[in-house]
Motif scaffolding. Sequence first.
Motif, short mmCIF file in Angstrom:
data_model
loop_
_atom_site.label_atom_id
_atom_site.label_comp_id
_atom_site.label_asym_id
_atom_site.label_seq_id
_atom_site.Cartn_x
_atom_site.Cartn_y
_atom_site.Cartn_z
N UNK A 135 34.82 39.61 -42.12
CA UNK A 135 34.42 40.70 -43.00
C UNK A 135 32.97 41.12 -42.89
N UNK A 136 32.28 40.69 -41.83
CA UNK A 136 30.86 41.05 -41.64
C UNK A 136 30.82 42.23 -40.67
N UNK A 137 30.65 43.43 -41.19
CA UNK A 137 30.78 44.63 -40.37
C UNK A 137 29.49 45.46 -40.27
N UNK A 138 28.58 45.27 -41.19
CA UNK A 138 27.35 46.07 -41.20
C UNK A 138 26.13 45.16 -41.22
N UNK A 139 24.99 45.77 -40.91
CA UNK A 139 23.74 45.01 -40.96
C UNK A 139 23.51 44.44 -42.34
N UNK A 140 23.83 45.22 -43.38
CA UNK A 140 23.62 44.73 -44.74
C UNK A 140 24.52 43.53 -45.04
N UNK A 141 25.74 43.53 -44.51
CA UNK A 141 26.62 42.36 -44.66
C UNK A 141 25.96 41.14 -44.03
N UNK A 142 25.49 41.30 -42.79
CA UNK A 142 24.89 40.18 -42.06
C UNK A 142 23.60 39.72 -42.72
N UNK A 143 22.83 40.67 -43.22
CA UNK A 143 21.53 40.35 -43.80
C UNK A 143 21.66 39.35 -44.96
N UNK A 144 22.71 39.49 -45.76
CA UNK A 144 22.90 38.55 -46.88
C UNK A 144 22.93 37.11 -46.37
#
Length: 262
Positions: free
Chosen positions: A207-216
């Motif tokens: 479920x990690x699809x965007x930079x903001x997802x990964x950033x968390x």
Amino acid sequence: MNTDINADDEQLARRAIGLLDLMALNADDTDQRIIGMCQRALTPLGPVASICVYPKFVLLARTALDRLRTPDIRVVAAVNFPYGSANIESAASETRAAVMAGADEIDVVYPFRTLLSGDQQVGMDLVAACRDACGPRTRLTVTLETGDLRDPQTILDASRGAILSGADFIKTSTGKVVVSATPQAARIMLESIAEVGGQVGIKFAGGIRTFQDAKKYLDMTQARFGPHWLTAERVRIGASSLLDDLLIQLGVLAPGPHGNCY
């Protein structure tokens, strides 16, 4: 660069590319799809960390990467995938075959259902058997399927058991279930790694699809271990679709639909 992100985020997005584990783990994968992923792994901003394929594609992937002169991109073989069978010999046999084919790393799915039934020993024995089958040079990731484990204590038990049995990385999810990576599970896993002095790495997937997802997840990791810990030897992000978003954020791709080319 996308002016919507600040300088710190730009630096983190660039670093994230080198932590990516691109995945081709679909039943209909073809030789051409694997070769395309290998080509995609060498991005305009540098190579990703690794690609993850079924054991039957390991030799093809390694050959394709070598032809692209990218020997540092690791080939990861997914075994016992995706259901996490409790068959120890089957998982060990798959591991041995993948190592023989040239896998740099093995990613084995932990038999999470046996843990849910109250038996932790099967999982530890399976991980230990795969650790032995890897030999001294091949690194071992253990995927815990934390979305199905759910309970914090159960996730902690699985993390500790995998580490004690020889895991080099522990991973959140196969990405094939309804609930995949969650910040709560990631925090528990990071704490279990802290218990052994940060000597084991972590992989975030599902479920990690965007930079903001990964950033968390990257911010959480930095807060626990410091920015020096964000290397491919300690952190990976299993998320093929994330690459396009990172390249968009960094101004390499224009927003819109994308295939496997830049």
